[in-house]
Design an enzyme around this catalytic site. Structure first.
Site, PDB file in Angstrom:
ATOM      1  N   ARG A   1      14.547 -23.736  -4.675  1.00 50.98           N
ATOM      2  CA  ARG A   1      13.964 -22.943  -3.484  1.00 50.98           C
ATOM      3  C   ARG A   1      14.916 -21.682  -2.888  1.00 50.98           C
ATOM      4  NH1 ARG A   1      14.554 -25.120   1.096  1.00 50.98           N
ATOM      5  NH2 ARG A   1      13.842 -27.154   0.548  1.00 50.98           N
TER       6      ARG A   1
ATOM      7  N   TYR B   1      -3.162  -3.019   8.305  1.00 49.86           N
ATOM      8  CA  TYR B   1      -3.721  -4.334   7.378  1.00 49.86           C
ATOM      9  C   TYR B   1      -4.155  -5.383   8.284  1.00 49.86           C
ATOM     10  CZ  TYR B   1      -4.319  -8.120   3.970  1.00 49.86           C
ATOM     11  OH  TYR B   1      -4.619  -9.042   3.387  1.00 49.86           O
TER      12      TYR B   1
HETATM   13  C1  LIG Z   1      -2.660  -6.756   0.991  1.00 50.97           C
HETATM   14  C2  LIG Z   1      -1.785  -6.179   1.698  1.00 50.97           C
HETATM   15  C3  LIG Z   1      -0.704  -6.997   2.535  1.00 50.97           C
HETATM   16  C4  LIG Z   1      -0.715  -8.682   2.572  1.00 50.97           C
HETATM   17  O1  LIG Z   1      -0.268  -8.936   1.358  1.00 50.97           O
HETATM   18  P1  LIG Z   1      -0.872 -10.350   0.485  1.00 50.97           P
HETATM   19  O2  LIG Z   1       0.262 -10.098  -0.760  1.00 50.97           O
HETATM   20  O3  LIG Z   1      -2.028 -10.130   0.278  1.00 50.97           O
HETATM   21  O4  LIG Z   1      -0.133 -11.547   1.253  1.00 50.97           O
HETATM   22  C5  LIG Z   1       0.081  -6.439   3.654  1.00 50.97           C
HETATM   23  N1  LIG Z   1      -0.185  -5.185   3.876  1.00 50.97           N
HETATM   24  C6  LIG Z   1      -1.115  -4.280   3.331  1.00 50.97           C
HETATM   25  C7  LIG Z   1      -0.850  -2.889   3.420  1.00 50.97           C
HETATM   26  C8  LIG Z   1      -1.801  -4.827   2.263  1.00 50.97           C
HETATM   27  O5  LIG Z   1      -2.480  -3.704   1.439  1.00 50.97           O
END
Ligand SMILES: *Cc1c(COP(=O)(O)O)cnc(C)c1O
Length: 379
Positions: free
Chosen positions: A46, A98
């Site tokens: 970890r 997002y």
């Molecule tokens: C997909 C995405 C995230 C989150 O990432 P994950 O890998 O799905 O947890 C954050 N920011 C943006 C702009 C994204 O497209």
């Protein structure tokens, strides 16, 4: 060193025990120690894993930063940044970002006493009115998901420095091939490595990159204490993805540009959101801080009825209807019901994200086939 050479060689050195050119997948949970406290720098996976360390070094190199940290997802990387804060602290976040970031902030961290202000950052000066002595962090994303708005990173960094608050930039959409926020003054760069860095729709992963050693130490402490680390196999996949980032991004950009112009000239298409149009409100900033305009765009049909929108969404044959982005294959997505469903409707509409908006992640297929597919689907 130029970008392509950097992406191919970032983080990796031949394996010292065998000379293997590819970093081995160290699929182990622990390491045998010679005597109590006497070890080779690896105690428990970890905290330390050689495949992850190679990837973290690569993350740092491709973002022109000193330190990289890998997480089990993009949201886990965001979560780690939030854990730098304490109850009473305030965050200024972009009002257009997002959906999962918004959900994490509102549904998880608000209840721990952190206060969020959601601000339109298309004019960086808008954040000034929200800064007070409790402000610790400015969180932005550019280009934004899915409206392709642009924030001036350098201007935000100047304000952040003046007020001694951290600036964190979600650089997922641009990727380090197009934009390097640390060079523009940001303190932390965040990536969903699930997207362009991995590039092949086969892994979930996140990344943080920074220059400040004390910030790195705090974030490494959070990473190992809260445990959202990626497995070695996933680290290997992202290391491999990064090697072709520049070649993929060149094609994403070329195809993106052609499709943006195709859609704009289509009589049945309403508005096209793409930051490479010269009449995009922040085109000059995009041109200054990015090396290209990427492969993400959104649009509406002139007929904004749900019937027309749904018909298009279910008629494409090459574009697959799916969440996510940044892979080699093209995807079509309906933000209102898919990627951004976690944002309340009123909030979405207020920020310009209508029910009829369609988002495309343009892949690296032959662009003629992509245009043909959109043509038959729009009808
Ligand atoms: C997909 C995405 C995230 C989150 O990432 P994950 O890998 O799905 O947890 C954050 N920011 C943006 C702009 C994204 O497209």
């Amino acid at each position: 060193m130029k970008l392509g050479t950097k992406f191919i060689h970032a983080g990796v050195e031949p394996d010292p025990s065998t000379g293997a050119i590819m970093t081995p997948i160290f699929q182990t949970s622990t390491y045998v120690q010679e005597a109590p406290g006497k070890n080779k720098g690896y105690e428990y996976a970890r905290s330390q894993n050689p495949t992850r360390f190679a990837l973290e070094k690569a993350f740092a190199e491709i973002e022109n930063g000193k330190y990289g940290l890998a997480f089990s997802s993009g949201v886990a990387a965001t979560d780690a940044v939030m854990k730098l804060l304490q109850p009473g602290d305030e965050v200024i976040a972009a009002n257009d970002m997002y959906g999962g970031t918004y959900r994490l902030f509102t549904k998880v961290f608000e209840k721990f006493g952190i206060k969020f202000h959601y601000v339109n950052m298309q004019d960086a000066n808008n954040v000034k009115g929200y800064i007070n002595s409790n402000t610790k962090l400015i969180w932005t994303e550019t280009p934004t998901n899915p409206l392709m708005n642009i924030t001036d990173i350098e201007a935000l960094a100047v304000i952040a420095k003046q007020h001694k608050v951290w600036l964190c930039v979600d650089n997922t959409f641009a990727s380090p091939y197009l934009q390097n926020p640390l060079d523009l003054g940001a303190d932390i760069v965040m990536h969903s490595a699930t997207k362009y860095l991995g590039g092949h729709s086969d892994v979930i992963q996140g990344a943080l990159v920074m220059n400040d050693e004390s910030l790195r130490d705090q974030l490494y402490f959070i990473q190992k204490s809260t445990g959202a680390v990626p497995g070695p196999q996933d680290c290997f996949l992202v290391l491999r993805g990064i090697k072709t980032l520049h070649v993929r991004m060149q094609r994403h950009c070329e195809n993106g540009e052609k499709i943006a112009h195709y859609l704009r000239s289509h009589p049945k298409v309403g508005k096209v959101y793409w930051c490479g149009f010269e009449d995009h409100p922040n085109y000059e900033i995009a041109k200054r801080q990015m090396r290209g305009f990427g492969g993400m765009l959104s649009f509406t049909l002139k007929d904004e009825s749900m019937e027309a929108t749904n018909k298009l969404l279910s008629s494409t044959k090459v574009f697959a209807l799916a969440e996510s982005l940044g892979g080699v294959e093209s995807l079509i997505n309906h933000p209102a019901t898919m990627t951004h469903a976690s944002i309340p409707r009123e909030e979405r509409i207020k920020n310009g994200l209508s029910d009829s908006l369609i988002r495309l992640s343009i892949g690296i297929e032959d662009v003629e086939d992509l245009i043909e597919d959109l043509k038959q689907a729009i009808g």
